[in-house]
Design an enzyme around this catalytic site. Structure first.
Site, PDB file in Angstrom:
ATOM      1  N   THR A   3       0.866  -1.185   0.000  1.00  0.00           N
ATOM      2  CA  THR A   3       0.000   0.000   0.000  1.00  0.00           C
ATOM      3  C   THR A   3       0.903   1.235   0.000  1.00  0.00           C
ATOM      4  O   THR A   3       1.331   1.684  -1.046  1.00  0.00           O
ATOM      5  CB  THR A   3      -0.975   0.000   1.198  1.00  0.00           C
ATOM      6  OG1 THR A   3      -0.239  -0.197   2.405  1.00  0.00           O
ATOM      7  CG2 THR A   3      -2.013  -1.104   1.059  1.00  0.00           C
ATOM      8  N   THR A  21      -0.657  -0.980   8.948  1.00  0.00           N
ATOM      9  CA  THR A  21      -1.423  -2.171   8.514  1.00  0.00           C
ATOM     10  C   THR A  21      -0.349  -3.128   8.015  1.00  0.00           C
ATOM     11  O   THR A  21       0.436  -2.713   7.203  1.00  0.00           O
ATOM     12  CB  THR A  21      -2.275  -1.595   7.419  1.00  0.00           C
ATOM     13  OG1 THR A  21      -3.041  -0.647   8.052  1.00  0.00           O
ATOM     14  CG2 THR A  21      -2.973  -2.587   6.621  1.00  0.00           C
ATOM     15  N   GLU A  61       6.898   4.771   7.143  1.00  0.00           N
ATOM     16  CA  GLU A  61       6.462   5.959   6.394  1.00  0.00           C
ATOM     17  C   GLU A  61       7.299   7.186   6.774  1.00  0.00           C
ATOM     18  O   GLU A  61       7.298   7.621   7.921  1.00  0.00           O
ATOM     19  CB  GLU A  61       4.982   6.216   6.653  1.00  0.00           C
ATOM     20  CG  GLU A  61       4.097   5.169   6.002  1.00  0.00           C
ATOM     21  CD  GLU A  61       2.632   5.278   6.352  1.00  0.00           C
ATOM     22  OE1 GLU A  61       1.809   4.697   5.629  1.00  0.00           O
ATOM     23  OE2 GLU A  61       2.296   5.940   7.348  1.00  0.00           O
ATOM     24  N   ASN A 109       0.329  10.594   5.693  1.00  0.00           N
ATOM     25  CA  ASN A 109      -0.897  10.224   6.396  1.00  0.00           C
ATOM     26  C   ASN A 109      -1.963  11.304   6.368  1.00  0.00           C
ATOM     27  O   ASN A 109      -3.149  11.018   6.558  1.00  0.00           O
ATOM     28  CB  ASN A 109      -0.554   9.804   7.826  1.00  0.00           C
ATOM     29  CG  ASN A 109       0.067   8.429   7.858  1.00  0.00           C
ATOM     30  OD1 ASN A 109      -0.619   7.426   7.707  1.00  0.00           O
ATOM     31  ND2 ASN A 109       1.385   8.381   8.004  1.00  0.00           N
ATOM     32  N   LYS A 131       4.053  -7.002   4.180  1.00  0.00           N
ATOM     33  CA  LYS A 131       3.817  -5.616   3.797  1.00  0.00           C
ATOM     34  C   LYS A 131       3.548  -4.818   5.056  1.00  0.00           C
ATOM     35  O   LYS A 131       3.014  -5.326   6.046  1.00  0.00           O
ATOM     36  CB  LYS A 131       2.667  -5.491   2.802  1.00  0.00           C
ATOM     37  CG  LYS A 131       1.274  -5.825   3.307  1.00  0.00           C
ATOM     38  CD  LYS A 131       0.551  -4.736   4.061  1.00  0.00           C
ATOM     39  CE  LYS A 131       0.561  -3.421   3.306  1.00  0.00           C
ATOM     40  NZ  LYS A 131      -0.053  -2.341   4.184  1.00  0.00           N
TER      41      LYS A 131
END
Length: 420
Positions: A168, A205, A291, A415, A194
């Site tokens: 993702t 996630t 991230e 985000n 992932k």
């Protein structure tokens, strides 16, 4: 045989793990497809299938978030009924199918039924997982249209593509593989994962699928997976958020001819070390791809009274925004770390606490090491991409190790616009 206690430090360093490269697990076929459900022009569906039409032993570990996603509900149910005969794992990316009510569970079951019909097997032998945006329903019709492509494309050598298909916000696919000789035969363990954001312990996630060509009964396989997860996927944090969808599966094909059982403690231990090594490598890849991350941080708590105490301290430091932003800014602000230790909820003796940045001691037995050279060395360590923060509590022999990353401007950017 009693499994090795989870607190024990096992010899995973002797296991050589290959990262990021394709691999083959005898008895397993892999495929990908594009549904267009959310992403356009890229695969978003991955299929892992046992060549054994009767299925193989399997186990799973799942999120502890009480808003449990529909695929987690369905897969738990299927594992409870058919853990000794699982045929396939189906993963979609882009839509999480979480907080979708009874309709979401209905669609999750339908997706399993679609694949089962295509494979000519029971729907309860299908495990499913989803990742992506919380709230929307998955489009089962689009998934149905992709089933022929999935089956047509099955190959033992498509793990790298599968790792790409389940991404993702990930920037790189995550694969790990190892071989270990047990009783004169090399057994293989490989996996994909992932995860980049919404990562925290309790199934940090995040999704993962592990496969081995050893044979292991489901009950033992479940125990081994739980132990491996406790030292890997449940020992990472990017942002302190536990997802609704976190899942790790393992399938054991038995193609090597080697059976791992509690009757042979040595083989069981060797397999566990290899499984942990692959799981740790995958979990570290998730942190490295956090991230907006620019640094990889290992937090090692030693000298704790209990493992739980060590874990609480490690997690409090790892998830502190003040600590994480200092790491990003390369400011060796040891006071933020000591403050986090003090508010962790663990009963500590402040006069016994010491703190190290890599090998540089900045805080010794409750007192800062205040000299120009130490400050200079500490600042130099914080400029490195990989930093070890070691916290000694001086109250016992328990330890815990956790991996995290820094918190940068890019994390906020990613985000703030995730759904757009």
């Amino acid at each position: 045989m009693t499994l090795v206690h989870a607190e024990a430090e096992r010899n995973t360093k002797s296991v050589v793990v290959v990262r990021g490269k394709n691999f083959v697990i005898p008895g397993i076929l892999v495929s990908i497809a594009s549904t267009g459900m959310r992403y356009k022009g890229r695969p978003d569906l991955a299929l892992i299938v046992s060549e054994n039409s009767e299925g193989v032993p399997a186990a799973g570990v799942f999120t502890k978030n009480l808003f449990t996603a529909a695929p987690v509900v369905v897969s738990k149910d299927h594992l409870g009924k058919r853990s000794s005969s699982i045929r396939a794992v189906l993963i979609n990316a882009g839509i999480a199918n979480a907080c979708t009510g009874e309709e979401g569970i209905k669609r999750a079951r339908l997706s399993a039924e679609l694949l089962a019909k295509t494979l000519g097997t029971s729907s309860e032998s299908i495990l499913i997982a989803s990742t992506g945006v919380i709230g929307p329903q998955i489009d089962v019709d689009l998934m149905a249209m992709s089933m022929k492509d999935l089956i047509k494309g099955l190959s033992p050598e498509r793990w790298h593509e599968a790792a790409q298909a389940i991404m993702t916000t990930d920037t790189v696919p995550k694969l790990a593989y190892t071989e270990r000789e047990i009783r004169g035969t090399k057994i293989k363990i490989g996996g994909i994962a992932k995860g980049s954001g919404m990562i925290a312990p309790n199934m940090a996630t995040m999704l993962g699928v592990l496969c081995t060509d050893a044979f292991i009964e489901p009950s033992l396989l479940s125990k081994l997976l739980q132990q491996a997860v406790s030292r890997s996927f449940n020992a990472i944090t990017v942002d302190g958020d536990t997802s609704t969808n976190d899942t790790v599966f393992i399938l054991a094909t038995g193609k090597s001819g080697i059976t791992i059982s509690e009757d042979d403690p040595t083989s069981c231990q060797m397999f566990l070390e290899a499984l942990e090594a692959v799981s740790i490598d995958l979990s570290q890849q998730i942190v490295l791809d956090g991230e907006g991350a620019t640094k990889f941080i290992e937090i090692q708590v030693v000298g704790a009274t209990t493992k739980d105490d060590a874990k609480k301290v490690a997690r409090t430091v790892a998830e502190s925004p003040l600590v994480k932003t200092a790491l990003y800014g390369e400011d060796a602000n040891w006071g933020r770390i000591i403050a986090a230790v003090g508010r962790s909820g663990v009963d500590i003796n402040p006069q016994a606490v010491s703190l190290f940045f890599n090998e540089v001691c900045v805080f010794l037995n409750g007192v800062p090491v205040n000299d120009e050279k130490t400050e200079e060395l500490a600042s130099s360590e914080f400029k490195k991409k990989h930093i070890n923060i070691r916290i000694s509590l001086g109250s016992g022999n328990a330890t815990f190790r956790m991996w995290t990353c820094d918190l940068s401007h890019d994390y906020i950017t990613i985000n703030a616009k995730y759904r757009t």
